[in-house]
Design a protein around this motif. Structure first.
Motif, PDB file in Angstrom:
ATOM      1  N   ALA A   1       8.451  -4.182  -2.999  1.00 64.91           N
ATOM      2  CA  ALA A   1       7.938  -5.359  -2.475  1.00 64.91           C
ATOM      3  C   ALA A   1       6.796  -5.197  -1.598  1.00 64.91           C
ATOM      4  O   ALA A   1       5.727  -5.870  -1.633  1.00 64.91           O
ATOM      5  CB  ALA A   1       8.965  -5.998  -1.707  1.00 64.91           C
ATOM      6  N   ASN A   2       7.020  -4.280  -0.521  1.00 65.60           N
ATOM      7  CA  ASN A   2       6.046  -3.850   0.455  1.00 65.60           C
ATOM      8  C   ASN A   2       4.747  -3.244   0.040  1.00 65.60           C
ATOM      9  O   ASN A   2       3.645  -3.368   0.292  1.00 65.60           O
ATOM     10  CB  ASN A   2       6.730  -3.112   1.690  1.00 65.60           C
ATOM     11  N   VAL A   3       4.976  -2.008  -1.131  1.00 66.14           N
ATOM     12  CA  VAL A   3       3.810  -1.310  -1.831  1.00 66.14           C
ATOM     13  C   VAL A   3       3.068  -2.194  -2.759  1.00 66.14           C
ATOM     14  O   VAL A   3       1.597  -2.273  -2.380  1.00 66.14           O
ATOM     15  CB  VAL A   3       4.334  -0.192  -2.545  1.00 66.14           C
ATOM     16  N   VAL A   4       3.617  -3.154  -3.154  1.00 63.22           N
ATOM     17  CA  VAL A   4       3.003  -4.085  -4.346  1.00 63.22           C
ATOM     18  C   VAL A   4       1.937  -4.990  -3.021  1.00 63.22           C
ATOM     19  O   VAL A   4       0.841  -5.341  -3.307  1.00 63.22           O
ATOM     20  CB  VAL A   4       3.871  -4.908  -4.984  1.00 63.22           C
ATOM     21  N   ASN A   5       2.719  -5.496  -1.943  1.00 63.81           N
ATOM     22  CA  ASN A   5       2.041  -6.393  -0.931  1.00 63.81           C
ATOM     23  C   ASN A   5       0.706  -5.468  -0.568  1.00 63.81           C
ATOM     24  O   ASN A   5      -0.432  -6.049  -0.498  1.00 63.81           O
ATOM     25  CB  ASN A   5       3.237  -6.529   0.008  1.00 63.81           C
ATOM     26  N   LEU A   6       0.940  -4.329   0.005  1.00 59.46           N
ATOM     27  CA  LEU A   6      -0.376  -3.781   0.433  1.00 59.46           C
ATOM     28  C   LEU A   6      -1.387  -3.437  -0.292  1.00 59.46           C
ATOM     29  O   LEU A   6      -2.598  -3.644  -0.164  1.00 59.46           O
ATOM     30  CB  LEU A   6       0.004  -2.134   1.109  1.00 59.46           C
ATOM     31  N   ILE A   7      -1.016  -2.977  -1.829  1.00 55.09           N
ATOM     32  CA  ILE A   7      -2.156  -2.798  -2.890  1.00 55.09           C
ATOM     33  C   ILE A   7      -2.711  -4.250  -2.955  1.00 55.09           C
ATOM     34  O   ILE A   7      -4.136  -4.384  -3.134  1.00 55.09           O
ATOM     35  CB  ILE A   7      -1.467  -2.210  -4.167  1.00 55.09           C
TER      36      ILE A   7
ATOM     37  N   ASP B   1      -3.073  -6.649  -0.839  1.00 52.99           N
ATOM     38  CA  ASP B   1      -3.902  -7.139   0.071  1.00 52.99           C
ATOM     39  C   ASP B   1      -5.388  -6.713  -0.043  1.00 52.99           C
ATOM     40  O   ASP B   1      -6.400  -7.391   0.163  1.00 52.99           O
ATOM     41  CB  ASP B   1      -3.374  -6.369   1.373  1.00 52.99           C
ATOM     42  N   LEU B   2      -5.501  -5.435  -0.454  1.00 47.05           N
ATOM     43  CA  LEU B   2      -6.718  -4.827  -0.816  1.00 47.05           C
ATOM     44  C   LEU B   2      -7.578  -5.708  -2.007  1.00 47.05           C
ATOM     45  O   LEU B   2      -8.932  -5.828  -2.025  1.00 47.05           O
ATOM     46  CB  LEU B   2      -6.661  -3.329  -1.224  1.00 47.05           C
ATOM     47  N   VAL B   3      -6.647  -5.902  -2.928  1.00 50.36           N
ATOM     48  CA  VAL B   3      -7.451  -6.495  -4.499  1.00 50.36           C
ATOM     49  C   VAL B   3      -7.779  -7.743  -4.001  1.00 50.36           C
ATOM     50  O   VAL B   3      -8.667  -8.097  -4.374  1.00 50.36           O
ATOM     51  CB  VAL B   3      -6.144  -6.418  -5.323  1.00 50.36           C
ATOM     52  N   PHE B   4      -6.935  -8.698  -3.310  1.00 42.74           N
ATOM     53  CA  PHE B   4      -7.055 -10.000  -3.093  1.00 42.74           C
ATOM     54  C   PHE B   4      -8.363 -10.198  -1.901  1.00 42.74           C
ATOM     55  O   PHE B   4      -9.198 -10.954  -2.068  1.00 42.74           O
ATOM     56  CB  PHE B   4      -6.106 -10.830  -2.529  1.00 42.74           C
ATOM     57  N   ILE B   5      -8.136  -9.489  -0.996  1.00 38.14           N
ATOM     58  CA  ILE B   5      -8.989  -9.456   0.322  1.00 38.14           C
ATOM     59  C   ILE B   5     -10.359  -8.880  -0.134  1.00 38.14           C
ATOM     60  O   ILE B   5     -11.486  -9.395   0.037  1.00 38.14           O
ATOM     61  CB  ILE B   5      -8.634  -8.967   1.495  1.00 38.14           C
ATOM     62  N   LEU B   6     -10.541  -7.541  -0.429  1.00 37.61           N
ATOM     63  CA  LEU B   6     -11.599  -6.818  -0.691  1.00 37.61           C
ATOM     64  C   LEU B   6     -12.049  -7.038  -2.242  1.00 37.61           C
ATOM     65  O   LEU B   6     -13.400  -7.010  -2.400  1.00 37.61           O
ATOM     66  CB  LEU B   6     -11.485  -5.506  -0.749  1.00 37.61           C
ATOM     67  N   GLY B   7     -11.128  -7.010  -2.924  1.00 37.38           N
ATOM     68  CA  GLY B   7     -11.811  -7.140  -4.496  1.00 37.38           C
ATOM     69  C   GLY B   7     -12.159  -8.567  -4.751  1.00 37.38           C
ATOM     70  O   GLY B   7     -13.351  -8.862  -5.570  1.00 37.38           O
ATOM     71  N   PHE B   8     -11.326  -9.750  -4.617  1.00 38.69           N
ATOM     72  CA  PHE B   8     -11.329 -11.014  -4.867  1.00 38.69           C
ATOM     73  C   PHE B   8     -12.198 -11.819  -3.725  1.00 38.69           C
ATOM     74  O   PHE B   8     -12.640 -13.073  -3.703  1.00 38.69           O
ATOM     75  CB  PHE B   8     -10.259 -11.761  -5.399  1.00 38.69           C
TER      76      PHE B   8
ATOM     77  N   ALA C   1      -1.242 -13.665   2.548  1.00 40.38           N
ATOM     78  CA  ALA C   1       0.024 -14.331   2.335  1.00 40.38           C
ATOM     79  C   ALA C   1       0.259 -14.159   0.822  1.00 40.38           C
ATOM     80  O   ALA C   1       1.479 -14.331   0.613  1.00 40.38           O
ATOM     81  CB  ALA C   1      -0.136 -15.526   2.977  1.00 40.38           C
ATOM     82  N   LEU C   2      -0.813 -14.488   0.041  1.00 36.65           N
ATOM     83  CA  LEU C   2      -0.271 -14.445  -1.350  1.00 36.65           C
ATOM     84  C   LEU C   2       0.075 -13.278  -1.907  1.00 36.65           C
ATOM     85  O   LEU C   2       1.099 -12.918  -2.608  1.00 36.65           O
ATOM     86  CB  LEU C   2      -1.564 -14.966  -2.303  1.00 36.65           C
ATOM     87  N   ALA C   3      -0.383 -12.092  -1.271  1.00 35.16           N
ATOM     88  CA  ALA C   3      -0.202 -10.555  -1.448  1.00 35.16           C
ATOM     89  C   ALA C   3       1.441 -10.391  -1.008  1.00 35.16           C
ATOM     90  O   ALA C   3       2.277  -9.863  -1.820  1.00 35.16           O
ATOM     91  CB  ALA C   3      -1.208  -9.551  -0.911  1.00 35.16           C
ATOM     92  N   THR C   4       1.798 -10.860  -0.022  1.00 38.61           N
ATOM     93  CA  THR C   4       3.105 -10.855   0.483  1.00 38.61           C
ATOM     94  C   THR C   4       4.071 -11.639  -0.638  1.00 38.61           C
ATOM     95  O   THR C   4       5.385 -10.915  -1.039  1.00 38.61           O
ATOM     96  CB  THR C   4       3.352 -11.368   1.818  1.00 38.61           C
ATOM     97  N   VAL C   5       3.922 -12.656  -0.949  1.00 39.34           N
ATOM     98  CA  VAL C   5       4.688 -13.442  -1.791  1.00 39.34           C
ATOM     99  C   VAL C   5       4.793 -12.859  -3.174  1.00 39.34           C
ATOM    100  O   VAL C   5       5.975 -12.672  -3.892  1.00 39.34           O
ATOM    101  CB  VAL C   5       4.226 -14.846  -2.198  1.00 39.34           C
ATOM    102  N   VAL C   6       3.766 -12.433  -3.815  1.00 38.53           N
ATOM    103  CA  VAL C   6       3.533 -11.673  -5.250  1.00 38.53           C
ATOM    104  C   VAL C   6       4.241 -10.167  -4.756  1.00 38.53           C
ATOM    105  O   VAL C   6       5.042  -9.765  -5.796  1.00 38.53           O
ATOM    106  CB  VAL C   6       2.178 -11.602  -5.625  1.00 38.53           C
ATOM    107  N   GLY C   7       4.291  -9.630  -3.743  1.00 39.23           N
ATOM    108  CA  GLY C   7       4.997  -8.302  -3.594  1.00 39.23           C
ATOM    109  C   GLY C   7       6.550  -8.601  -3.711  1.00 39.23           C
ATOM    110  O   GLY C   7       7.401  -7.625  -4.155  1.00 39.23           O
TER     111      GLY C   7
END
Length: 327
Positions: free
Chosen positions: A170-176, A178-185, A193-199
């Motif tokens: 849950a937390n590893v996916v959240n952190l990954i 974070d980078l995808v949504f914030i820096l990538g998108f 917040a979305l990264a936490t939920v998906v994680g």
């Protein structure tokens, strides 16, 4: 009555300790690294906004501690007494309570989002960021409550590695993400917040392996009106753990309000960094305490008092050594 020698109990303690520490580490380091990513990618105000929402996540932890810890400890005691049907009832009731309360929090939080944001941000310049972050996070309430709550039962049923894998995922996916949504998108704080939920959704899929395992010892059972009386016992069993989260909720909420009113946004940023550093301590204290729960529950159910005393003593040694090392 069963008696076990110290070597056997020590071996069981070691088997549970590392996965439980990993569970605590996943939760603690997840908060710290998440803050680092958000702070560096979106700025210090975003970091402060995430910290202002911390009381909400502490409220979630209070719920899963109340029913997850309480129910899993009582289920371990029932298994120790060879009362398998009672253990199944405790498991079923606890999961039902976790789901029901999480859905209530989702509905109440979404309906009174503006009032909740006002309570957390106090009309400061961070209110807009808090609204964006919490507006997404509140919809993940069932996952943020159910995943840790289910992990307690998975661990109590002799699968500590799977329980740890669920929270770590849950937390590893959240952190990954974070980078995808914030820096990538190029998403704003809502991406965090979305990264936490998906994680946590990914963590639930990992723990789903337990629910699909026909060899597990805890099963869903039909609940009668008579069984509902056990609800009180579950809540009482989880109160010691829930009180800790509840007091943290009050403390952080009050300190956030004081810092905002006296030092403003810059003070809130500084406090957020210091608070993240303190999360390191909880890895060992929480890990040692939670390691005891399923072991002591089973030993208590089997009336192995010598094993209970040995386990508590061992946990205290680990906590004291870890704290001295951190200092």
């Amino acid at each position: 009555m069963y008696e076990r020698n110290g070597q056997l109990v020590r071996r069981v303690f070691k088997r549970y300790f590392l996965p439980t520490i990993m569970m605590s580490m996943a939760l603690s380091l997840g908060v710290i690294i998440d803050g680092i990513i958000v702070g560096n990618a979106l700025g210090s105000d975003a970091l402060a906004a995430v910290n202002l929402v911390l009381p909400v996540t502490l409220a979630f932890s209070m719920i899963y501690a109340l029913f997850g810890v309480g129910g899993s400890v009582l289920a371990a005691i029932a298994q120790g007494k060879r009362e398998n049907h009672r253990a199944d009832v405790l498991f079923t009731l606890s999961i039902m309570l976790l789901l029901a309360v999480s859905l209530v929090l989702l509905l109440a939080g979404s309906a009174y989002l503006d009032e909740l944001v006002q309570l957390l941000a106090g009309g400061s310049s961070l209110q807009t960021l808090v609204n964006k972050f919490l507006g997404v996070l509140i919809y993940g309430a069932p996952l943020l409550i159910m995943v840790p709550g289910l992990a307690y039962f998975v661990r109590s049923d002799g699968r500590p590695n799977l329980a740890a894998a669920g929270l770590i995922t849950a937390n590893v996916v959240n952190l990954i993400l974070d980078l995808v949504f914030i820096l990538g998108f190029n998403m704003d704080i809502r991406g965090a917040a979305l990264a936490t939920v998906v994680g946590y959704a990914a963590g639930f899929l990992v723990l789903g392996a337990y629910l699909g395992d026909p060899k597990r010892n805890l099963h869903f059972s039909l609940i009668t009106l008579r069984d509902l009386k056990i609800t009180t016992a579950i809540a009482v069993g989880g109160i010691p753990s829930a009180v800790g989260s509840g007091l943290l909720f009050v403390k952080i909420l009050c300190i956030n309000a004081i810092v905002l009113s006296t030092l403003g946004t810059s003070g809130m940023v500084t406090f957020s960094v210091c608070l993240s550093c303190l999360s390191l301590v909880s890895m060992f204290i929480g890990g040692a305490a939670q390691t005891m729960m399923p072991i002591v529950g089973t030993l208590y159910g089997e009336k192995d008092q010598a094993g209970v005393r040995f386990t508590v003593k061992r946990a205290l040694q680990v906590v004291m050594t870890s704290c001295l090392s951190l200092v």
